[in-house]
Design an enzyme around this catalytic site. Structure first.
Site, PDB file in Angstrom:
ATOM      1  N   VAL A 148     -22.086  50.853  25.791  1.00  0.00           N
ATOM      2  CA  VAL A 148     -23.123  51.853  25.548  1.00  0.00           C
ATOM      3  C   VAL A 148     -22.517  53.252  25.427  1.00  0.00           C
ATOM      4  O   VAL A 148     -22.938  54.057  24.596  1.00  0.00           O
ATOM      5  CB  VAL A 148     -24.178  51.815  26.675  1.00  0.00           C
ATOM      6  N   GLU A 149     -21.522  53.532  26.253  1.00  0.00           N
ATOM      7  CA  GLU A 149     -20.940  54.873  26.274  1.00  0.00           C
ATOM      8  C   GLU A 149     -20.140  55.188  25.006  1.00  0.00           C
ATOM      9  O   GLU A 149     -20.261  56.276  24.443  1.00  0.00           O
ATOM     10  CB  GLU A 149     -20.026  55.034  27.497  1.00  0.00           C
TER      11      GLU A 149
END
Length: 334
Positions: A235-236
């Site tokens: 996600v990051e």
């Protein structure tokens, strides 16, 4: 087998008979969250209840898993901060007791504000030879100065006006030495695992996931699910070790430079360092908040924001971030 819930109920009955404050963990605050959204009571909830019921007389406080090395790492984040008497705001400066209070507070541990009060916190350590990293050193009678012991006759302190937070030798014999946390880092690995919810412990493998071996290694090192680390990285950064956000977060785990420094990460673009830093941060968050959604919210918005709002902060980015990571974790079978 009566199970954990039955034991907790029995503890409540005993507490009522003894006139003690009943154990009543808030829903979602101390349980572990499964991928289907249900909440199960974790080991830390049981330990917290048991500690409350027995007056906390055990040799290890299972409801507070911070170690002395965690305290040291938290204090080192403030190296270079100017000494300002009476200030508790690191952006303006800190005095000696504010530094000590702040370092412990960053780990979710509340200490009194004043140095002479901190000299009574925790349990007594008889001598400097028996002191461990993270212990509080207090000086003079009455106490007028405190510091955090680093080991090897070194301490971190905010010494005096005109100076700054720094590492220095223990220049005189402390009048008080206090131990607030048990050093979980010194426990055998199986004992450390026993105080963490099983769903958040490191283990397993990640075939087909970029940097899978590094996630597994870091997860096992810090007691965090490798799948959770991989989900956060997905996600990051989309597994891009060179990613840089518009606000300056860097690398696979999107660590801000100041956060990376506090975690001991020298190069956020190095995948191994970044993953270890992210694992360390998530491990701290999980210990502090004892809730996966809150730990993720703290990773995104900071622990202070989670405390301020008493839950996931009302920021659109954070509100979207937590379910994204949970969805990525579920996709990995976590």
């Amino acid at each position: 087998m009566i199970g954990v819930t039955g034991v907790l109920n029995r503890i409540q009955e005993l507490q009522g008979q003894l006139g003690l404050t009943p154990v009543n963990p808030a829903p979602g605050a101390t349980g572990t969250v499964s991928t289907n959204g249900s909440t199960a009571l974790g080991d830390s909830s049981f330990a917290s209840a048991l500690a409350g019921a027995t007056g906390g007389t055990g040799t290890i406080k299972l409801n507070n898993q911070a170690s002395g090395s965690d305290v040291v790492d938290a204090a080192k984040k403030y190296l270079g901060t100017p000494y300002v008497f009476g200030s508790t705001d690191p952006d303006k400066g800190l005095d000696c007791s504010a530094l000590v209070q702040r370092a412990y507070s960053d780990l979710g541990i509340k200490l009194p504000r004043l140095s002479h009060e901190q000299a009574k916190a925790g349990t007594k350590v008889d001598s400097l030879a028996q002191a461990k990293p993270g212990d509080i050193l207090a000086f003079d009678s009455p106490v007028d100065h405190v510091a955090i012991y680093l080991g090897d006759n070194k301490m971190i302190a905010a010494p005096k006006p005109g100076d700054h937070v720094k590492i220095q030798s223990v220049y005189e014999k402390p009048t008080h030495i206090r131990r607030v946390v048990s050093d979980f880092a010194a426990l055998p690995a199986q004992n450390v695992a026993s105080v963490r919810p099983a769903s958040l412990q490191g283990s397993g493998s990640l075939p087909g996931v970029p940097y899978g071996d590094l996630f597994v290694q870091a997860g096992n090192r810090y007691g965090v699910s490798p799948k959770l680390l991989a989900a956060v990285a997905k996600v990051e950064s989309g597994y891009n070790p060179q990613a840089v956000s518009k606000v300056g977060a860097q690398g696979l785990m999107q660590l801000m430079p100041s956060t990376a420094k506090g975690l001991g990460v020298k190069d956020s673009f190095d995948p191994e360092q970044a993953i270890n830093g992210g694992a360390k941060l998530l491990s701290r968050n999980l210990r502090e908040f004892k809730s996966l959604p809150l730990a993720l919210a703290a990773y995104n918005a900071g622990g202070g924001a989670v405390h301020k709002y008493g839950g996931i902060p009302p920021f659109s980015e954070t509100q979207a971030y937590v379910p994204k990571v949970q969805k990525a974790l579920a996709a990995l079978g976590g």
